[in-house]
Design an enzyme around this catalytic site. Structure first.
Site, PDB file in Angstrom:
ATOM      1  N   TYR A 199      -2.372  -9.552  15.719  1.00 57.68           N
ATOM      2  CA  TYR A 199      -1.690  -8.126  14.951  1.00 57.68           C
ATOM      3  C   TYR A 199      -3.088  -7.698  15.031  1.00 57.68           C
ATOM      4  CZ  TYR A 199      -2.868  -6.143  10.532  1.00 57.68           C
ATOM      5  OH  TYR A 199      -2.808  -5.227   9.619  1.00 57.68           O
ATOM      6  N   LYS A 212      -3.633  -3.293  16.189  1.00 59.59           N
ATOM      7  CA  LYS A 212      -4.124  -2.059  15.262  1.00 59.59           C
ATOM      8  C   LYS A 212      -5.193  -1.364  16.631  1.00 59.59           C
ATOM      9  CE  LYS A 212      -2.520  -2.389  11.509  1.00 59.59           C
ATOM     10  NZ  LYS A 212      -1.477  -1.276  11.154  1.00 59.59           N
ATOM     11  N   LEU A 270      13.184  -3.036   4.427  1.00 62.05           N
ATOM     12  CA  LEU A 270      12.852  -4.296   3.454  1.00 62.05           C
ATOM     13  C   LEU A 270      12.820  -5.670   4.024  1.00 62.05           C
ATOM     14  CD1 LEU A 270      16.173  -3.318   0.852  1.00 62.05           C
ATOM     15  CD2 LEU A 270      13.399  -2.458   0.654  1.00 62.05           C
ATOM     16  N   SER A 271      12.116  -5.142   5.105  1.00 65.79           N
ATOM     17  CA  SER A 271      11.657  -7.323   5.637  1.00 65.79           C
ATOM     18  C   SER A 271      10.331  -7.661   5.332  1.00 65.79           C
ATOM     19  CB  SER A 271      11.092  -6.824   7.087  1.00 65.79           C
ATOM     20  OG  SER A 271      10.119  -5.865   7.624  1.00 65.79           O
ATOM     21  N   ASN A 272       9.606  -6.611   4.408  1.00 64.00           N
ATOM     22  CA  ASN A 272       8.265  -7.049   3.441  1.00 64.00           C
ATOM     23  C   ASN A 272       8.655  -6.615   1.810  1.00 64.00           C
ATOM     24  OD1 ASN A 272       7.079  -9.701   3.376  1.00 64.00           O
ATOM     25  ND2 ASN A 272       5.433  -8.371   3.710  1.00 64.00           N
ATOM     26  N   ASN A 302     -10.896  -4.435   2.412  1.00 61.40           N
ATOM     27  CA  ASN A 302      -9.841  -5.282   1.968  1.00 61.40           C
ATOM     28  C   ASN A 302      -9.049  -5.053   1.025  1.00 61.40           C
ATOM     29  OD1 ASN A 302     -10.968  -7.204   3.334  1.00 61.40           O
ATOM     30  ND2 ASN A 302     -10.305  -9.059   3.163  1.00 61.40           N
ATOM     31  N   ILE A 320       0.725  -1.046  -0.354  1.00 61.77           N
ATOM     32  CA  ILE A 320       0.056  -0.554   0.284  1.00 61.77           C
ATOM     33  C   ILE A 320       0.629   1.288  -0.062  1.00 61.77           C
ATOM     34  CG2 ILE A 320      -1.521   0.654   1.658  1.00 61.77           C
ATOM     35  CD1 ILE A 320      -2.593  -1.737   2.762  1.00 61.77           C
ATOM     36  N   SER A 380      -7.061  -1.059  10.561  1.00 60.33           N
ATOM     37  CA  SER A 380      -7.906  -2.146  10.118  1.00 60.33           C
ATOM     38  C   SER A 380      -9.723  -2.068   9.873  1.00 60.33           C
ATOM     39  CB  SER A 380      -6.931  -3.091  10.182  1.00 60.33           C
ATOM     40  OG  SER A 380      -7.585  -4.304   9.174  1.00 60.33           O
ATOM     41  N   ASP A 402     -11.722 -17.108  10.921  1.00 56.85           N
ATOM     42  CA  ASP A 402     -12.627 -15.843   9.605  1.00 56.85           C
ATOM     43  C   ASP A 402     -13.762 -15.405   9.899  1.00 56.85           C
ATOM     44  OD1 ASP A 402     -11.137 -16.003   7.997  1.00 56.85           O
ATOM     45  OD2 ASP A 402     -11.771 -17.361   6.518  1.00 56.85           O
ATOM     46  N   LEU A 462      -7.036 -14.226  -0.082  1.00 50.52           N
ATOM     47  CA  LEU A 462      -7.631 -14.255  -1.440  1.00 50.52           C
ATOM     48  C   LEU A 462      -6.789 -14.466  -2.900  1.00 50.52           C
ATOM     49  CD1 LEU A 462      -9.943 -15.928  -2.161  1.00 50.52           C
ATOM     50  CD2 LEU A 462     -11.205 -13.631  -2.091  1.00 50.52           C
TER      51      LEU A 462
HETATM   52  P1  NAD Z   1       3.572  -4.405   3.321  1.00 56.28           P
HETATM   53  O1  NAD Z   1       4.247  -5.788   4.296  1.00 56.28           O
HETATM   54  O2  NAD Z   1       3.653  -4.855   2.176  1.00 56.28           O
HETATM   55  O3  NAD Z   1       4.503  -3.609   3.621  1.00 56.28           O
HETATM   56  C1  NAD Z   1       5.280  -2.597   4.499  1.00 56.28           C
HETATM   57  C2  NAD Z   1       6.233  -2.255   5.131  1.00 56.28           C
HETATM   58  O4  NAD Z   1       6.801  -2.020   5.964  1.00 56.28           O
HETATM   59  C3  NAD Z   1       7.735  -3.659   4.290  1.00 56.28           C
HETATM   60  O5  NAD Z   1       7.720  -3.006   3.147  1.00 56.28           O
HETATM   61  C4  NAD Z   1       8.044  -4.073   5.548  1.00 56.28           C
HETATM   62  O6  NAD Z   1       9.311  -4.372   4.865  1.00 56.28           O
HETATM   63  C5  NAD Z   1       8.422  -2.578   6.045  1.00 56.28           C
HETATM   64  N1  NAD Z   1       8.067  -2.815   7.455  1.00 56.28           N
HETATM   65  C6  NAD Z   1       7.760  -3.437   8.088  1.00 56.28           C
HETATM   66  N2  NAD Z   1       8.315  -3.399   9.965  1.00 56.28           N
HETATM   67  C7  NAD Z   1      10.066  -2.459   9.226  1.00 56.28           C
HETATM   68  C8  NAD Z   1      10.551  -1.581  10.346  1.00 56.28           C
HETATM   69  N3  NAD Z   1      10.356  -1.805  11.246  1.00 56.28           N
HETATM   70  N4  NAD Z   1      11.621  -0.917   9.886  1.00 56.28           N
HETATM   71  C9  NAD Z   1      10.937  -0.690   9.065  1.00 56.28           C
HETATM   72  N5  NAD Z   1       9.931  -1.203   7.235  1.00 56.28           N
HETATM   73  C10 NAD Z   1       9.321  -1.961   8.022  1.00 56.28           C
HETATM   74  O7  NAD Z   1       2.171  -4.776   3.867  1.00 56.28           O
HETATM   75  P2  NAD Z   1       0.481  -3.996   3.592  1.00 56.28           P
HETATM   76  O8  NAD Z   1      -0.345  -4.992   3.032  1.00 56.28           O
HETATM   77  O9  NAD Z   1       1.571  -2.198   2.383  1.00 56.28           O
HETATM   78  O10 NAD Z   1      -0.009  -2.706   4.911  1.00 56.28           O
HETATM   79  C11 NAD Z   1       0.907  -1.189   4.982  1.00 56.28           C
HETATM   80  C12 NAD Z   1       0.025  -1.241   6.720  1.00 56.28           C
HETATM   81  O11 NAD Z   1      -1.470  -1.268   6.191  1.00 56.28           O
HETATM   82  C13 NAD Z   1      -0.023  -2.025   7.650  1.00 56.28           C
HETATM   83  O12 NAD Z   1       0.086  -1.296   8.507  1.00 56.28           O
HETATM   84  C14 NAD Z   1      -1.092  -2.922   7.396  1.00 56.28           C
HETATM   85  O13 NAD Z   1      -1.072  -3.262   8.863  1.00 56.28           O
HETATM   86  C15 NAD Z   1      -2.118  -2.366   6.883  1.00 56.28           C
HETATM   87  N6  NAD Z   1      -3.119  -2.845   7.151  1.00 56.28           N
HETATM   88  C16 NAD Z   1      -3.148  -3.199   5.572  1.00 56.28           C
HETATM   89  C17 NAD Z   1      -3.781  -4.877   4.970  1.00 56.28           C
HETATM   90  C18 NAD Z   1      -3.898  -5.386   4.270  1.00 56.28           C
HETATM   91  O14 NAD Z   1      -4.719  -5.981   3.771  1.00 56.28           O
HETATM   92  N7  NAD Z   1      -2.363  -5.480   2.716  1.00 56.28           N
HETATM   93  C19 NAD Z   1      -4.917  -4.001   5.622  1.00 56.28           C
HETATM   94  C20 NAD Z   1      -4.892  -3.423   6.388  1.00 56.28           C
HETATM   95  C21 NAD Z   1      -4.528  -2.288   6.837  1.00 56.28           C
HETATM   96  C1  WQD Z   2     -10.739 -12.738   2.176  1.00 52.42           C
HETATM   97  C2  WQD Z   2     -12.134 -14.282   1.727  1.00 52.42           C
HETATM   98  C3  WQD Z   2     -11.330 -16.614   3.474  1.00 52.42           C
HETATM   99  C4  WQD Z   2      -7.711 -17.435   1.119  1.00 52.42           C
HETATM  100  C5  WQD Z   2      -6.887 -10.192   6.385  1.00 52.42           C
HETATM  101  C6  WQD Z   2      -6.327  -9.973   7.737  1.00 52.42           C
HETATM  102  C7  WQD Z   2      -7.724  -8.866   7.514  1.00 52.42           C
HETATM  103  C8  WQD Z   2      -6.770  -7.255   6.814  1.00 52.42           C
HETATM  104  C9  WQD Z   2      -6.908  -8.089   5.943  1.00 52.42           C
HETATM  105  C10 WQD Z   2      -4.952  -6.367   7.488  1.00 52.42           C
HETATM  106  C11 WQD Z   2     -12.266 -14.681   2.930  1.00 52.42           C
HETATM  107  C12 WQD Z   2     -11.210 -16.503   2.045  1.00 52.42           C
HETATM  108  C13 WQD Z   2      -9.001 -16.554   1.820  1.00 52.42           C
HETATM  109  C14 WQD Z   2      -7.848 -18.456   0.555  1.00 52.42           C
HETATM  110  C15 WQD Z   2     -10.716 -18.305   0.777  1.00 52.42           C
HETATM  111  N1  WQD Z   2      -5.718  -7.121   6.812  1.00 52.42           N
HETATM  112  N2  WQD Z   2     -10.082 -17.169   1.197  1.00 52.42           N
HETATM  113  N3  WQD Z   2      -9.079 -19.105   0.420  1.00 52.42           N
HETATM  114  O1  WQD Z   2      -9.685 -12.219   6.134  1.00 52.42           O
HETATM  115  O2  WQD Z   2     -10.885 -10.781   5.186  1.00 52.42           O
HETATM  116  O3  WQD Z   2      -8.415 -10.279   6.307  1.00 52.42           O
HETATM  117  O4  WQD Z   2      -6.247  -9.053   5.326  1.00 52.42           O
HETATM  118  O5  WQD Z   2      -5.649  -5.527   8.983  1.00 52.42           O
HETATM  119  O6  WQD Z   2      -6.997  -7.660   9.094  1.00 52.42           O
HETATM  120  O7  WQD Z   2      -7.465 -10.879   8.544  1.00 52.42           O
HETATM  121  O8  WQD Z   2      -8.674 -10.906   3.847  1.00 52.42           O
HETATM  122  O9  WQD Z   2      -7.957 -12.293   2.044  1.00 52.42           O
HETATM  123  O10 WQD Z   2      -7.964 -13.753   3.839  1.00 52.42           O
HETATM  124  O11 WQD Z   2      -9.755 -13.471   3.144  1.00 52.42           O
HETATM  125  O12 WQD Z   2     -10.607 -19.114   0.628  1.00 52.42           O
HETATM  126  O13 WQD Z   2      -7.440 -19.452   0.104  1.00 52.42           O
HETATM  127  O14 WQD Z   2     -11.668 -14.800   1.132  1.00 52.42           O
HETATM  128  O15 WQD Z   2     -11.903 -17.005   3.703  1.00 52.42           O
HETATM  129  O16 WQD Z   2     -13.405 -14.717   3.597  1.00 52.42           O
HETATM  130  P1  WQD Z   2      -9.407 -11.763   5.330  1.00 52.42           P
HETATM  131  P2  WQD Z   2      -8.319 -12.807   3.098  1.00 52.42           P
END
Ligand code: NAD
Ligand code: WQD
Length: 342
Positions: free
Chosen positions: A153, A157, A36-38, A182, A15, A128, A301, A203
C-alpha cells in the site's frame, strides 16, 4: 453560471464523500465515479441531503480501461480530477499486493492517459504520511525523505507520486499531492461518515464500535514505546478540515497559482496525540468509560508521526480548524446513527 465540473473518483468513500460536500458547497458540480467496492449507494443520499444538490454519479470500475475512456467521452467538460479511489488497508496489501498494484496504479495511469489526451490539467491526489515511514525528526516537513515503504500500500503511494511527477514533466498537467496524516471524524450532520467493512483496523472506528458495544474491548498496541506515556503518537485530522484542503488545492490549480507543476503538502493538525490520549479524550466527549487492554506492539507501526503544517498554512492557505475532541465527538455521533439504522 457555468460550473466547473470536477470528477471525484471514490467519491462515495469516507474522505471522498466529505470532499464532495465541500466541493458542492463551494459551487462546483461534482461528478462521482465509484465501484462501491468499499462504500454504499446510500452515501449519495447523505451528500444530497446535506448539500441539497445531487452530485452526478456513475458506477464504474476504474480498472476497466474501456469504461474509463467511455466515461470521459460522455463527460467531456470535466475541468479537474480529485482522485481518491484506491484500496487502503495496509495489512491486506501485504497479503494481496497485486490487487493493490492493480487498483492503485492502473487506475491512476488510465486517468492520466485521459488527462493528457483531453487536456484536463488539474489533478489532486490522495497521498499519505505513510511515505515518510519512521521519520528522522519531528514534526515532519515535506522535505523529509521518503522512506522505503513497509507495505505494498505504502509503495503504491510513493510510486503514484513518481508517476504524477513524470506525467507533469511531459504534459500540461498540474498536480497537488496531499499527504494526509490520520483522518478521523464525520460530518456534523451525522449524515455521512466512515463505514469500515468488517473489523476496523484503524483506531477511532474501533473505539466508537467498542463504545457502541459491538466490540468487547479495544486493544492498545503497545505501551512501551519511547513516548511520554509509552503509546504511539499520531496527528489526527478532522475529515471535514481535510475535505476543505482539497477544495483549496483545486482552486489553487484552477487559478494557476501553483509554483511548480507538481506540489505536495502535509495535511495534518501539527499536533501529535498518543493512543492513550485519544482514549481519554473519547471518554470525555462520550461521557463513558472505554474498555481497553494493553497488548503487544502491532507489527509495522511507527512510533511517532505528526506534521509540520507550515507549508500548507503559508503556501496553500489552509489550516485545520477543528480539534481532535470535536472530531471524536462527531465520530461518536455518526457511530450512534449507524447503530440505530443497522
Ligand atoms: P475509502 O475506501 O472509504 O474510499 C475509497 C473509495 O474508492 C470507495 O468508495 C471505493 O468503493 C472506491 N474505489 C476503490 N477502488 C475503485 C475502483 N477501482 N474504481 C472505482 N472506485 C473505486 O477510502 P478513504 O479513507 O476515503 O481514502 C481515500 C483515499 O485517501 C485513498 O486513496 C486512500 O489511500 C487515501 N488515504 C486515506 C487515509 C485514511 O486513513 N483513510 C490516509 C491517507 C490516505
Ligand atoms: C493509529 C494508532 C496503532 C488500532 C494507518 C495507515 C496509514 C494511513 C492511516 C492511509 C497506532 C493504534 C490502532 C487498534 C491501537 N492510511 N491502534 N489499537 O497505523 O497510524 O495509519 O492509517 O494512508 O498508511 O498505516 O492508523 O488508526 O491504524 O492506528 O492501539 O485497534 O492506534 O498502533 O499507534 P496508522 P491506525
Amino acid at each position: 453560471m457555468l460550473q466547473n465540473k470536477i470528477l471525484v473518483t471514490g467519491g462515495l468513500g469516507y474522505i471522498g464523500s466529505h470532499t464532495v460536500v465541500a466541493l458542492q458547497d463551494a459551487g462546483f458540480q461534482a461528478v462521482i465515479v465509484d465501484n462501491l467496492s468499499n462504500s454504499t449507494i446510500n452515501v449519495l443520499e447523505g451528500i444530497t441531503s446535506i448539500t441539497r444538490k445531487a452530485p452526478i454519479f456513475e458506477r464504474l470500475d476504474l480498472r476497466v480501461k474501456h469504461d474509463v475512456i467511455e466515461f470521459f467521452k460522455k463527460h467531456d467538460d470535466i475541468t479537474g480530477i480529485i482522485h481518491f479511489a484506491a484500496s487502503k488497508a495496509v495489512g491486506e496489501s501485504v497479503k494481496n499486493p497485486l490487487l493493490y498494484y492493480e487498483n492503485n496504479l492502473h487506475t491512476l495511469t488510465y486517468l492520466l492517459q485521459e488527462c493528457t489526451a483531453r487536456n484536463i490539467d488539474n489533478f489532486i491526489f490522495s497521498s499519505s504520511c505513510t511515505v515518510y515511514g519512521e521519520p528522522d525528526s519531528l514534526p515532519i516537513t515535506e522535505d523529509a525523505p521518503v522512506k522505503i515503504a513497509n507495505s505494498p500500500y505504502g509503495n503504491t503511494k510513493q510510486i503514484s507520486e513518481e508517476i504524477l511527477k513524470d506525467t507533469c514533466a511531459i504534459s500540461k498537467l498540474k498536480t497537488i499531492s496531499l499527504r494526509y496524516f490520520n483522518p478521523i471524524g464525520a460530518h456534523d450532520s451525522a449524515k455521512i461518515g466512515e463505514l469500515p467493512l468488517g473489523v476496523p483496523q484503524n483506531l477511532v472506528p474501533f473505539i466508537t464500535q467498542t463504545a457502541a458495544g459491538l466490540r468487547k474491548e479495544l486493544s492498545v498496541f503497545g505501551d512501551n514505546y519511547p513516548t511520554p506515556d509509552g503509546s504511539c503518537i499520531r496527528d489526527y485530522i478532522h475529515v471535514v478540515d481535510l475535505a476543505e484542503a482539497h477544495v483549496i488545492a483545486l482552486q489553487r490549480l484552477l487559478d494557476n497559482k501553483n509554483e511548480t507543476p507538481f506540489e505536495m503538502f502535509n495535511i495534518g493538525t501539527g499536533k501529535g496525540s498518543s493512543v492513550l490520549e485519544v482514549i481519554t479524550a473519547f471518554e470525555k466527549v462520550s461521557q463513558q468509560k472505554l474498555p481497553y487492554k494493553i497488548v503487544d506492539r502491532r507489527e509495522g507501526d511507527v512510533v511517532s508521526v505528526y506534521a509540520d503544517t507550515t507549508k500548507a498554512n503559508n503556501i496553500l492557505g489552509w489550516k485545520a480548524k477543528k480539534t481532535m475532541e470535536e472530531a471524536l465527538a462527531s465520530a461518536w455521533e455518526w457511530e450512534k446513527v449507524v447503530r440505530s439504522t443497522t
